[in-house]
Design an enzyme around this catalytic site. Structure first.
Site, short mmCIF file in Angstrom:
data_model
loop_
_atom_site.label_atom_id
_atom_site.label_comp_id
_atom_site.label_asym_id
_atom_site.label_seq_id
_atom_site.Cartn_x
_atom_site.Cartn_y
_atom_site.Cartn_z
N LYS A 8 3.83 6.22 4.01
CA LYS A 8 3.07 5.01 4.13
C LYS A 8 2.44 4.38 5.41
O LYS A 8 2.31 3.04 5.27
CB LYS A 8 3.83 4.03 3.24
CG LYS A 8 4.17 4.24 1.75
CD LYS A 8 5.03 3.16 1.36
CE LYS A 8 5.86 3.56 0.21
NZ LYS A 8 6.64 2.24 -0.48
N ARG A 56 13.34 -3.39 -8.70
CA ARG A 56 12.13 -3.02 -8.72
C ARG A 56 11.53 -3.09 -10.18
O ARG A 56 11.91 -2.53 -10.96
CB ARG A 56 11.63 -2.00 -8.04
CG ARG A 56 12.15 -1.60 -6.72
CD ARG A 56 11.67 -2.65 -5.77
NE ARG A 56 10.00 -2.51 -5.64
CZ ARG A 56 9.42 -1.79 -4.88
NH1 ARG A 56 10.02 -0.73 -4.02
NH2 ARG A 56 8.21 -1.69 -4.91
N PRO A 110 0.96 -1.09 -0.05
CA PRO A 110 0.00 0.01 -0.05
C PRO A 110 0.85 1.16 -0.15
O PRO A 110 1.79 1.47 0.83
CB PRO A 110 -0.49 -0.04 1.26
CG PRO A 110 -0.72 -1.49 1.74
CD PRO A 110 0.32 -2.03 1.10
N GLU A 111 0.28 2.02 -0.85
CA GLU A 111 1.38 3.53 -0.95
C GLU A 111 0.51 4.54 -0.44
O GLU A 111 -0.69 4.39 0.05
CB GLU A 111 1.83 3.60 -2.41
CG GLU A 111 2.42 2.57 -3.17
CD GLU A 111 2.82 2.84 -4.30
OE1 GLU A 111 2.85 3.90 -4.96
OE2 GLU A 111 2.94 1.68 -4.94
#
Ligand SMILES: [Zn+2]
Length: 370
Positions: A59, A284, A2-3
């Protein structure tokens, strides 16, 4: 993970559901989830406190707890317990639910706060990377008091705050070296941006993820600033992107239906219809359009270094690179590849040993190994 938009959505839902509620107990079955206390100490420290509000930094969720009221008639032995703040980092798979006590509970629920009104706040976390910490609170900032939570919270700029202007971003960028994608993920540079919204903001601002931050002109910084704020604000409006395990107390988000590059490798770019590419930057996965997001010519050596393209291929563009647009591997993919290679090698050794008779039961005194 979750950002900012997802955590902001959870904070807003939670605020509506539990602000004003009183905590009457806590239990935990996975001590490592609690970064500041042992489970029993944590339960003692939160019991009796009122939930004053819920906020967010980067976050992480911030749950503001009042000083608590002592039910016992005896005078408090020491000073009144201070205002507190509970930090909650959901990491990969953390979820928060508010349910009536006694509702079915699976083994992935690791921390439960019982409320006086018969409900429970449950923290569920399949992969158990999520962390909670309880700290004394600075009454002015709402953050953990000085020296209380070293290294726990992000220190980067809040991209939706009023003082985060295009000029601020331009100044921050001009002081940093490194690729834009990597920099956007750095929580001590900008707080709250992760893989999804970094890729989306770079696509919206037509900036290449491998571009050097210092090469940006003021106009580029303005574009990136606008794109970051637009995509984050739109995602908050849509309650975040429900990809992987993200959900909020009041239900899923819908931003995943409006993402333009994230996890869309091979699909046509919404701007130019050419296929979206996927590369790996700093471990990433990174999604972008090699046509809309060009790298300035002077950075071609950096691209060649990153992709292993032959130096003689001067001026080759991303679109000319072979393959499916997948270059490099993430940490997880790398580990899988290593595992497969190790298994293959072990099998080859077993086969060779079987052929030469040097197996588990070598004939006594005739072993082939000196
Ligand atoms: Zn495009």
């Amino acid at each position: 993970m979750p950002e900012l938009p997802e955590v902001e959505t959870i904070a807003r839902d939670l605020r509506g559901l539990v602000a004003g509620a009183r905590i009457v107990g806590a239990r935990s079955n996975w001590p490592r989830t609690l970064r500041s206390h042992e489970p029993d100490d944590f339960a003692a420290a939160v019991t009796g406190r009122e939930i004053e509000g819920v906020g967010r930094r980067g976050k992480q969720l911030l749950v503001w707890l009042g000083p608590g009221n002592r039910r016992d008639s005896a005078p408090a032995p020491g000073p009144e317990p201070a205002l507190a703040v509970l930090t909650v980092h959901l990491k990969m798979t953390g979820q928060i639910f508010v349910v009536p006590a006694g509702s079915p509970e699976d083994r992935h629920v690791h921390v439960v706060l019982a409320l006086a009104d018969g409900r429970e706040i449950r923290f569920r976390d399949i992969r158990k990377f999520g962390r909670m910490g309880l700290y004394r609170r600075d009454p002015v900032t709402g953050l953990p008091a000085d020296g209380e939570a070293e290294g726990v919270l992000a220190t980067g700029a809040e991209p939706l705050s009023e003082d985060f202007t295009a000029a601020t971003l331009g100044r921050l960028l001009s002081r940093r070296r490194g690729r834009l994608k990597t920099l956007l993920l750095n929580q001590d540079f900008i707080a709250g941006v992760g893989n999804i919204y970094a890729d989306e903001a770079l696509w919206r601002s037509r900036l290449h993820p491998l571009r050097d931050a210092q090469s940006l002109k003021p106009d580029h910084a303005r574009r990136l600033h606008g794109a970051l704020r637009d995509v984050l604000a739109e995602a908050v409006e849509r309650r975040g992107s429900s990809v992987d395990d993200y959900t909020a107390p009041d239900g899923d988000g819908s931003m995943q239906e409006h993402l333009q590059v994230y996890q869309r490798a091979g699909e046509p770019c919404d701007r130019c219809a050419r296929p979206i590419r996927r590369i790996v930057v700093g471990g990433r996965a990174t999604h972008f359009c090699s046509w809309c997001q060009r790298l300035p010519g002077e950075h071609a050596p950096a691209v060649r270094a990153a992709t292993g393209a032959h130096p003689a291929g001067r001026g080759r563009r991303w679109t000319d690179l072979s393959g499916e647009g997948v270059l490099g591997r993430t940490g997880g993919e790398e580990a899988r590849v290593r595992r497969v290679a190790a298994n293959r090698k072990a099998a080859a050794i077993r086969r060779a040993a079987a052929r030469s008779g040097v197996g588990a039961t070598p004939p006594a005194g005739t072993g082939g190994i000196p």
